[in-house]
Write a protein that holds these residues in place. Sequence first.
Motif, PDB file in Angstrom:
ATOM      1  N   MET A 393      44.094  44.590  40.390  1.00 54.07           N
ATOM      2  CA  MET A 393      43.285  45.387  39.461  1.00 54.07           C
ATOM      3  C   MET A 393      44.166  46.381  38.697  1.00 54.07           C
ATOM      4  SD  MET A 393      40.081  44.782  39.057  1.00 54.07           S
ATOM      5  CE  MET A 393      39.516  46.327  38.372  1.00 54.07           C
ATOM      6  N   CYS A 394      45.201  46.874  39.385  1.00 55.27           N
ATOM      7  CA  CYS A 394      46.054  47.909  38.785  1.00 55.27           C
ATOM      8  C   CYS A 394      47.019  47.370  37.744  1.00 55.27           C
ATOM      9  CB  CYS A 394      46.918  48.574  39.864  1.00 55.27           C
ATOM     10  SG  CYS A 394      46.041  49.748  40.867  1.00 55.27           S
ATOM     11  N   VAL A 395      47.459  46.136  37.909  1.00 52.58           N
ATOM     12  CA  VAL A 395      48.677  45.784  37.179  1.00 52.58           C
ATOM     13  C   VAL A 395      48.479  44.968  35.893  1.00 52.58           C
ATOM     14  CG1 VAL A 395      50.042  45.937  39.292  1.00 52.58           C
ATOM     15  CG2 VAL A 395      49.203  43.694  38.547  1.00 52.58           C
ATOM     16  N   TYR A 396      47.302  44.380  35.690  1.00 50.58           N
ATOM     17  CA  TYR A 396      47.140  43.510  34.512  1.00 50.58           C
ATOM     18  C   TYR A 396      46.243  44.125  33.447  1.00 50.58           C
ATOM     19  CZ  TYR A 396      49.745  40.259  37.193  1.00 50.58           C
ATOM     20  OH  TYR A 396      50.769  39.701  37.900  1.00 50.58           O
ATOM     21  N   ALA A 397      46.610  43.890  32.193  1.00 52.65           N
ATOM     22  CA  ALA A 397      45.825  44.439  31.073  1.00 52.65           C
ATOM     23  C   ALA A 397      44.454  43.774  30.997  1.00 52.65           C
ATOM     24  CB  ALA A 397      46.578  44.229  29.761  1.00 52.65           C
ATOM     25  N   ASP A 398      44.310  42.586  31.598  1.00 52.00           N
ATOM     26  CA  ASP A 398      43.027  41.868  31.505  1.00 52.00           C
ATOM     27  C   ASP A 398      42.178  42.034  32.760  1.00 52.00           C
ATOM     28  OD1 ASP A 398      44.162  40.040  33.440  1.00 52.00           O
ATOM     29  OD2 ASP A 398      45.077  38.900  31.810  1.00 52.00           O
ATOM     30  N   ALA A 399      42.537  42.977  33.648  1.00 50.53           N
ATOM     31  CA  ALA A 399      41.875  43.046  34.963  1.00 50.53           C
ATOM     32  C   ALA A 399      40.498  43.727  34.914  1.00 50.53           C
ATOM     33  CB  ALA A 399      42.767  43.779  35.947  1.00 50.53           C
ATOM     34  N   TYR A 400      39.481  43.008  35.296  1.00 52.94           N
ATOM     35  CA  TYR A 400      38.112  43.524  35.508  1.00 52.94           C
ATOM     36  C   TYR A 400      37.623  42.857  36.778  1.00 52.94           C
ATOM     37  CZ  TYR A 400      38.832  45.162  30.892  1.00 52.94           C
ATOM     38  OH  TYR A 400      39.403  45.808  29.830  1.00 52.94           O
ATOM     39  N   GLU A 401      36.910  43.600  37.593  1.00 51.27           N
ATOM     40  CA  GLU A 401      36.651  43.080  38.932  1.00 51.27           C
ATOM     41  C   GLU A 401      35.944  41.731  38.946  1.00 51.27           C
ATOM     42  OE1 GLU A 401      35.706  45.520  42.763  1.00 51.27           O
ATOM     43  OE2 GLU A 401      33.845  44.525  42.131  1.00 51.27           O
ATOM     44  N   TRP A 402      35.021  41.499  37.999  1.00 53.30           N
ATOM     45  CA  TRP A 402      34.254  40.245  38.039  1.00 53.30           C
ATOM     46  C   TRP A 402      35.154  39.022  37.924  1.00 53.30           C
ATOM     47  CZ3 TRP A 402      34.640  36.868  34.024  1.00 53.30           C
ATOM     48  CH2 TRP A 402      35.063  37.373  32.779  1.00 53.30           C
ATOM     49  N   VAL A 403      36.317  39.190  37.269  1.00 55.31           N
ATOM     50  CA  VAL A 403      37.220  38.039  37.133  1.00 55.31           C
ATOM     51  C   VAL A 403      38.406  38.161  38.079  1.00 55.31           C
ATOM     52  CG1 VAL A 403      38.078  39.067  34.986  1.00 55.31           C
ATOM     53  CG2 VAL A 403      38.667  36.713  35.470  1.00 55.31           C
ATOM     54  N   GLU A 404      38.837  39.392  38.335  1.00 53.56           N
ATOM     55  CA  GLU A 404      39.993  39.600  39.231  1.00 53.56           C
ATOM     56  C   GLU A 404      39.658  39.238  40.675  1.00 53.56           C
ATOM     57  OE1 GLU A 404      41.862  41.624  42.410  1.00 53.56           O
ATOM     58  OE2 GLU A 404      39.922  42.225  41.638  1.00 53.56           O
ATOM     59  N   LEU A 405      38.505  39.692  41.141  1.00 59.49           N
ATOM     60  CA  LEU A 405      38.205  39.551  42.580  1.00 59.49           C
ATOM     61  C   LEU A 405      38.087  38.082  43.038  1.00 59.49           C
ATOM     62  CD1 LEU A 405      37.693  41.449  45.092  1.00 59.49           C
ATOM     63  CD2 LEU A 405      35.282  40.931  44.725  1.00 59.49           C
ATOM     64  N   PRO A 406      37.294  37.258  42.364  1.00 60.31           N
ATOM     65  CA  PRO A 406      37.236  35.864  42.819  1.00 60.31           C
ATOM     66  C   PRO A 406      38.589  35.168  42.737  1.00 60.31           C
ATOM     67  CG  PRO A 406      35.494  36.316  41.222  1.00 60.31           C
ATOM     68  CD  PRO A 406      36.389  37.510  41.220  1.00 60.31           C
ATOM     69  N   ASN A 407      39.369  35.512  41.703  1.00 60.55           N
ATOM     70  CA  ASN A 407      40.689  34.894  41.585  1.00 60.55           C
ATOM     71  C   ASN A 407      41.615  35.337  42.706  1.00 60.55           C
ATOM     72  OD1 ASN A 407      41.315  33.082  39.235  1.00 60.55           O
ATOM     73  ND2 ASN A 407      40.257  34.704  38.130  1.00 60.55           N
ATOM     74  N   THR A 408      41.571  36.610  43.059  1.00 62.02           N
ATOM     75  CA  THR A 408      42.496  37.121  44.067  1.00 62.02           C
ATOM     76  C   THR A 408      41.965  36.836  45.470  1.00 62.02           C
ATOM     77  OG1 THR A 408      43.079  38.904  42.549  1.00 62.02           O
ATOM     78  CG2 THR A 408      43.757  39.168  44.813  1.00 62.02           C
ATOM     79  N   HIS A 409      40.801  37.378  45.717  1.00 60.12           N
ATOM     80  CA  HIS A 409      40.211  37.293  47.051  1.00 60.12           C
ATOM     81  C   HIS A 409      39.915  35.831  47.424  1.00 60.12           C
ATOM     82  CE1 HIS A 409      38.636  40.043  50.025  1.00 60.12           C
ATOM     83  NE2 HIS A 409      37.575  39.288  50.189  1.00 60.12           N
ATOM     84  N   GLY A 410      39.391  35.090  46.446  1.00 58.08           N
ATOM     85  CA  GLY A 410      38.998  33.702  46.701  1.00 58.08           C
ATOM     86  C   GLY A 410      40.132  32.727  46.497  1.00 58.08           C
ATOM     87  N   MET A 411      40.624  32.659  45.244  1.00 60.71           N
ATOM     88  CA  MET A 411      41.596  31.606  44.941  1.00 60.71           C
ATOM     89  C   MET A 411      42.940  31.867  45.609  1.00 60.71           C
ATOM     90  SD  MET A 411      42.840  29.984  41.299  1.00 60.71           S
ATOM     91  CE  MET A 411      41.309  30.149  40.468  1.00 60.71           C
ATOM     92  N   ALA A 412      43.486  33.071  45.454  1.00 62.50           N
ATOM     93  CA  ALA A 412      44.848  33.301  45.956  1.00 62.50           C
ATOM     94  C   ALA A 412      44.874  33.565  47.462  1.00 62.50           C
ATOM     95  CB  ALA A 412      45.491  34.458  45.194  1.00 62.50           C
ATOM     96  N   LEU A 413      43.966  34.390  47.959  1.00 61.16           N
ATOM     97  CA  LEU A 413      44.069  34.813  49.369  1.00 61.16           C
ATOM     98  C   LEU A 413      43.191  34.007  50.323  1.00 61.16           C
ATOM     99  CD1 LEU A 413      44.109  38.699  48.898  1.00 61.16           C
ATOM    100  CD2 LEU A 413      46.047  37.126  49.051  1.00 61.16           C
ATOM    101  N   TRP A 414      42.281  33.217  49.783  1.00 62.44           N
ATOM    102  CA  TRP A 414      41.357  32.412  50.586  1.00 62.44           C
ATOM    103  C   TRP A 414      40.604  33.298  51.589  1.00 62.44           C
ATOM    104  CZ3 TRP A 414      40.105  29.100  54.936  1.00 62.44           C
ATOM    105  CH2 TRP A 414      39.447  27.928  54.578  1.00 62.44           C
ATOM    106  N   ALA A 415      40.415  34.575  51.213  1.00 61.08           N
ATOM    107  CA  ALA A 415      39.750  35.510  52.125  1.00 61.08           C
ATOM    108  C   ALA A 415      38.261  35.203  52.236  1.00 61.08           C
ATOM    109  CB  ALA A 415      39.947  36.939  51.625  1.00 61.08           C
ATOM    110  N   ASP A 416      37.736  34.414  51.259  1.00 61.11           N
ATOM    111  CA  ASP A 416      36.306  34.066  51.286  1.00 61.11           C
ATOM    112  C   ASP A 416      36.048  32.798  52.093  1.00 61.11           C
ATOM    113  OD1 ASP A 416      37.261  32.055  49.704  1.00 61.11           O
ATOM    114  OD2 ASP A 416      36.074  32.527  47.932  1.00 61.11           O
ATOM    115  N   GLY A 417      37.108  32.247  52.700  1.00 63.02           N
ATOM    116  CA  GLY A 417      36.939  31.076  53.564  1.00 63.02           C
ATOM    117  C   GLY A 417      36.558  29.807  52.820  1.00 63.02           C
ATOM    118  N   GLY A 418      36.795  29.765  51.514  1.00 61.41           N
ATOM    119  CA  GLY A 418      36.622  28.499  50.803  1.00 61.41           C
ATOM    120  C   GLY A 418      35.448  28.443  49.839  1.00 61.41           C
ATOM    121  N   ILE A 419      34.858  29.604  49.519  1.00 59.28           N
ATOM    122  CA  ILE A 419      33.752  29.574  48.543  1.00 59.28           C
ATOM    123  C   ILE A 419      34.286  29.165  47.177  1.00 59.28           C
ATOM    124  CG2 ILE A 419      32.051  31.006  47.308  1.00 59.28           C
ATOM    125  CD1 ILE A 419      31.814  32.680  49.866  1.00 59.28           C
TER     126      ILE A 419
END
Length: 510
Positions: A393-419
């Motif tokens: 959220m801090c580092v990108y000019a295009d960061a807004y939670e609705w798009v950052e969170l699923p990409n980070t939490h879901g796609m990159a970190l798999w913290a959502d367990g595969g949603i």
Amino acid sequence: VTTIRLILGDQLSPGLSSLCDIDKDTDVVLMAEVMAECTYVKHHKKKIAFVLSAMRHFADELEADGVNVDYIKLKDRGNTGTLKGEAERALKRHKADKLIVTRPGEYRLQEDMESWSQDLGIDVEFRDDDRFIATLAEFNDWAQDRKELRMEYFYREMRRKTGFLMTDDGEPEGGKWNYDKDNRKSLPDKIDFPGPSQFTPDDITEEVLDLVEAEFADHFGDARPFSFAVKRHQAEHALKRFIDHALPCFGDYQDAMTNRDPHLFHSILAAYINVGLLDPHAVCAAGEKAYEAGNAPLNAVEGFIRQIIGWREFVRGVYWHEMPDYKTRNILRADRPLPDFFWTGDTRMACMAQAIGQTKQHAYAHHIQRLMVTGNFALLAGLDTDEVNDWYMCVYADAYEWVELPNTHGMALWADGGILGSKPYAASGKYIERMSDHCKGCAYNVKEQATEDACPFNALYWDFIARHEQRFDGNHRMGLVLNSLRKMDGGKLTALRKRAGNLLEDLDSL
Ligand code: FAD
């Protein structure tokens, strides 16, 4: 009676739902620069400068169109520092009893605004944000009763809905929905990169840059040099430049990474689309037109359109479908502190140094750098999911939670367990070597596995797979890799895990 129409910093679109029926004689548009929005995470200085300058230019655009705009600057006397405080003051100032707002993109703000009606004793009318291809109701209908949410199927619905790259018979152009297989070429040694459009800051932007440097000195990155588009026609110019010069190669080199250029053939349009300077439908239409005119190949245009009507829409749908729990999930129990080099870029891993260094400089890294370099490292090392989300959220000019969170939490970190994705995007150094030129000049040796100078991604990868073997058992997309793990010589695995343990103990020394 006066109605206040509140416009947020990422709602800079003249056709916005909260503006569509404005009465220019009686209504007032409120726009407010507030400390709370600038600091709820320490956004990159360039992002704050971009948003504030684009807001000021949008206010001018509305005023030129005869709209009465009440614009509150960050340092104006009496600025309460919050949107709610500014809404309250404006309601009093204009003796208004109604507020109209297009629903905010972030959950935290939506939740806050839901209390305004009661707290301020006024009528608050929320309107849907119709700048997306799919409504949230459409997404929810599609998601309902599905065992798994997969972007590819949602994307096909969006292709049908928009008609982009569809034949008159309702078939996908060229016979296939997805040409990703053609989009993994490595870069030739000699190739010219088009680079993004650059714009000289005007007086408004210069004033904002001074403000950002004074007020947000401890935020990540530098405000200057600054060359972003801040006006609609500049963003349209940036779109045209992308379509003419980069789109033809967008597909071929979409996954490539290099030390030679931070942007390659990417559009660098996300920041503009996300605040409303560009309309996603119009952006895709421009891409389709280039294909129809024979100026860009199908694999490039399909890939580009898929990112926007597929991924962008899909992650927004998942965000609103899954929040607020989504943010708290941490299936892999990742809790290791973020090493300092995420903030400094000071690491001997060449791929990480490039991704983080250019992020500091430009508030930009392209998708594969975010996913397969910094994201992959965070996944393999088990870095704390909240810290990693904050970082993105801090580092990108295009960061807004609705798009950052699923990409980070879901796609990159798999913290959502595969949603969001059926398997983790985990990769060893081999992937980075194949897709980039980073490994050639790196202090670490990508061919080595467990030696002192071996690429850290190698041992961390196998340690990650071994650590989570039980969890991934039964995931058919992980079958091959689990087989390799199980067939691996015991001594080799022990050495890899020992090396990983040493690395994890002292990530800061990498
Ligand atoms: P291009 O590569 O030119 O793609 C074209 C457009 O497609 C982008 O402008 C964007 O609007 C859209 N797009 C592409 N991929 C995605 C995606 N996965 N999700 C949503 N939209 C997509 N994108 C953001 O807009 N904001 C973020 O905060 C953000 N955080 C991310 C964090 C991580 C860990 C990852 C892996 C991806 C993130 N993305 C985010 C998605 C994507 O990386 C960026 O949209 C893209 O890199 C922006 O650069 P570009 O405009 O040159 O995109």
